[in-house]
Design a protein around this motif. Structure first.
Motif, PDB file in Angstrom:
ATOM      1  N   SER A  49      36.566  28.172  35.353  1.00 31.28           N
ATOM      2  CA  SER A  49      37.730  28.090  34.561  1.00 31.28           C
ATOM      3  C   SER A  49      37.263  29.035  33.387  1.00 31.28           C
ATOM      4  O   SER A  49      36.316  29.005  32.766  1.00 31.28           O
ATOM      5  N   PHE A  50      38.033  30.331  33.008  1.00 33.13           N
ATOM      6  CA  PHE A  50      37.953  31.012  32.021  1.00 33.13           C
ATOM      7  C   PHE A  50      39.320  31.191  31.334  1.00 33.13           C
ATOM      8  O   PHE A  50      40.338  31.953  32.194  1.00 33.13           O
ATOM      9  N   VAL A  51      39.652  30.717  30.203  1.00 35.74           N
ATOM     10  CA  VAL A  51      41.140  30.920  29.689  1.00 35.74           C
ATOM     11  C   VAL A  51      41.038  31.326  28.420  1.00 35.74           C
ATOM     12  O   VAL A  51      40.089  31.042  27.456  1.00 35.74           O
ATOM     13  N   ALA A  52      41.694  32.647  28.142  1.00 38.11           N
ATOM     14  CA  ALA A  52      41.839  33.296  26.940  1.00 38.11           C
ATOM     15  C   ALA A  52      43.108  33.214  26.565  1.00 38.11           C
ATOM     16  O   ALA A  52      43.874  33.785  27.081  1.00 38.11           O
ATOM     17  N   LEU A 109      45.306  34.800  29.408  1.00 34.55           N
ATOM     18  CA  LEU A 109      44.535  35.335  30.586  1.00 34.55           C
ATOM     19  C   LEU A 109      44.004  34.084  31.171  1.00 34.55           C
ATOM     20  O   LEU A 109      43.211  33.378  30.331  1.00 34.55           O
ATOM     21  N   ARG A 110      44.112  33.746  32.349  1.00 34.36           N
ATOM     22  CA  ARG A 110      43.501  32.801  33.135  1.00 34.36           C
ATOM     23  C   ARG A 110      42.818  33.392  34.324  1.00 34.36           C
ATOM     24  O   ARG A 110      43.250  34.079  35.051  1.00 34.36           O
ATOM     25  N   GLY A 148      25.741  41.214  42.266  1.00 28.52           N
ATOM     26  CA  GLY A 148      27.130  41.342  42.787  1.00 28.52           C
ATOM     27  C   GLY A 148      28.129  40.642  41.766  1.00 28.52           C
ATOM     28  O   GLY A 148      27.665  39.449  41.171  1.00 28.52           O
ATOM     29  N   ALA A 149      29.512  40.604  41.865  1.00 29.05           N
ATOM     30  CA  ALA A 149      30.279  39.935  40.909  1.00 29.05           C
ATOM     31  C   ALA A 149      31.795  39.948  41.873  1.00 29.05           C
ATOM     32  O   ALA A 149      32.167  40.684  42.385  1.00 29.05           O
ATOM     33  N   THR A 150      32.804  38.870  41.477  1.00 26.99           N
ATOM     34  CA  THR A 150      33.966  38.781  41.768  1.00 26.99           C
ATOM     35  C   THR A 150      34.759  38.233  40.702  1.00 26.99           C
ATOM     36  O   THR A 150      34.250  37.333  39.999  1.00 26.99           O
ATOM     37  N   ILE A 151      36.006  38.723  40.570  1.00 22.07           N
ATOM     38  CA  ILE A 151      37.024  37.956  39.808  1.00 22.07           C
ATOM     39  C   ILE A 151      38.053  37.903  40.085  1.00 22.07           C
ATOM     40  O   ILE A 151      38.766  38.875  40.798  1.00 22.07           O
ATOM     41  N   GLU A 152      38.809  37.063  39.808  1.00 24.83           N
ATOM     42  CA  GLU A 152      40.256  36.709  39.873  1.00 24.83           C
ATOM     43  C   GLU A 152      41.013  36.371  38.576  1.00 24.83           C
ATOM     44  O   GLU A 152      40.491  35.161  38.073  1.00 24.83           O
ATOM     45  N   SER A 153      41.991  37.043  38.142  1.00 26.17           N
ATOM     46  CA  SER A 153      42.518  36.739  36.786  1.00 26.17           C
ATOM     47  C   SER A 153      43.958  36.914  36.960  1.00 26.17           C
ATOM     48  O   SER A 153      44.494  37.741  37.711  1.00 26.17           O
ATOM     49  N   GLY A 183      51.549  38.366  28.927  1.00 23.03           N
ATOM     50  CA  GLY A 183      51.568  38.515  27.441  1.00 23.03           C
ATOM     51  C   GLY A 183      50.215  38.670  26.817  1.00 23.03           C
ATOM     52  O   GLY A 183      50.153  38.472  25.462  1.00 23.03           O
ATOM     53  N   PHE A 184      49.259  39.127  27.420  1.00 21.80           N
ATOM     54  CA  PHE A 184      47.931  38.903  26.950  1.00 21.80           C
ATOM     55  C   PHE A 184      47.615  40.106  25.934  1.00 21.80           C
ATOM     56  O   PHE A 184      47.712  41.357  26.322  1.00 21.80           O
ATOM     57  N   ASP A 185      46.934  39.777  24.848  1.00 21.90           N
ATOM     58  CA  ASP A 185      46.611  40.922  23.703  1.00 21.90           C
ATOM     59  C   ASP A 185      45.141  41.158  23.681  1.00 21.90           C
ATOM     60  O   ASP A 185      44.356  40.273  23.322  1.00 21.90           O
TER      61      ASP A 185
END
Length: 295
Positions: free
Chosen positions: A207-210, A217-218, A230-235, A239-241
């Motif tokens: 979990s990454f929440v800003a 942003l989640r 390597g890396a993967t990301i799903e987000s 209305g993220f600033d």
């Protein structure tokens, strides 16, 4: 090939109760390393001084890299050491404020290691136990006064003050990470929280929440270094600033981003990215159309 040879004079002499190692040379700027050990058979104490204004790794047979500059000083009695100095590479520079390290029964304790960066002060506390093939550790990285400054005069770009706390603990084969941070800009606040697990080959961010005023942003993702980097990301953004974290890019963005990448054995990166439903404004400029991008 293509590099001027490094030149050095090395002296090593003495015994465990009075030992000296000295290296004086050029690589290509003057390079100096001096290590002195005394009373090694009883309660050993040693001192280390190392400095250079321009050290090129390739002149020492290492892969080609940008030059380093450093001025480091350390001293120890028994298993307790004091460390201070500075190191820089390209645009990165760090000052090591007087810090303390200790080694006792295979456990390294940091109490604390204090780093001064251009953005402010970072402090590392904790311990690392060197136990066979599965070391255990409990480390905490903190800052109470970081300052993120914009590099442009774009409309809306403002200085951001930040503070945060990141903890990594467990064994090399199974460890946890969790952290939180607060970002202040013009009297308003944004926050970040993250939770993840790791092992000897990867870190999985569950979990990454800003959260920013009026948006968020989640996301989740994975960073791996075995067998290949390597890396993967799903987000998802609503209305993220991003201006609270990258001061040059204030705005309010919504959409979805999925990406993955990996570096092959030859050092080349390959990846996929899918950006869908991007809309909002950035740098006070409106006009994002609803789009889908895949490359």
């Amino acid at each position: 090939a293509g590099a001027e040879p490094a030149r050095a004079r090395i002296v090593a002499k003495g015994n465990l109760d009075d030992f000296l190692f000295s290296l004086q040379g050029r690589a290509p700027a003057p390079l100096s390393i001096r290590l002195r050990l005394k009373d090694g058979a009883a309660v050993p104490h040693w001192s280390l001084d190392a400095s250079s204004t321009r050290l090129l790794p390739q002149q020492l047979g290492l892969p080609e890299d940008l030059p380093y500059a450093f001025d480091l000083h350390a001293a120890s009695e028994g298993g307790k050491a004091r460390l201070q100095g500075k190191i820089s590479r390209d645009e990165f520079s760090a000052v090591i404020a007087p810090s303390r390290l200790s080694l006792e029964k295979g456990v390294i304790t940091v109490d604390p290691l204090s780093l001064g960066l251009a953005q402010g002060q970072l402090t590392l506390n904790g311990s690392l136990a060197l136990e066979g093939k599965d070391p255990r550790f409990d480390l905490r990285l903190r800052s109470t006064a970081l300052q993120l400054s914009p590099e442009t005069t774009e409309a809306g770009a403002q200085v951001v003050s930040a503070r945060g706390d990141l903890r990594v603990h467990g064994h090399l084969r199974a460890w946890n990470v969790d952290g939180n941070a607060t970002f202040l800009r013009a009297g308003k606040q944004a926050t970040v929280t993250l939770v993840g697990k790791g092992d000897a080959g990867r870190l999985s961010l569950k979990s990454f929440v800003a959260k920013t005023p009026g948006g968020h942003l989640r996301g989740s993702g994975e960073l791996r270094w075995e067998p290949l980097l390597g890396a993967t990301i799903e987000s998802e953004l609503s209305g993220f600033d991003p201006g609270y974290f990258f001061p040059d890019f204030p705005g309010a963005l919504s959409g979805k981003l999925d990406a993955s990448g990996e570096r092959d054995a030859q050092g080349h990166w390959k990846g996929d990215a899918r950006l869908a439903g991007l809309r909002g404004s950035l740098r006070k400029r409106d006009g994002f159309r609803r789009i889908g991008v895949e490359r």
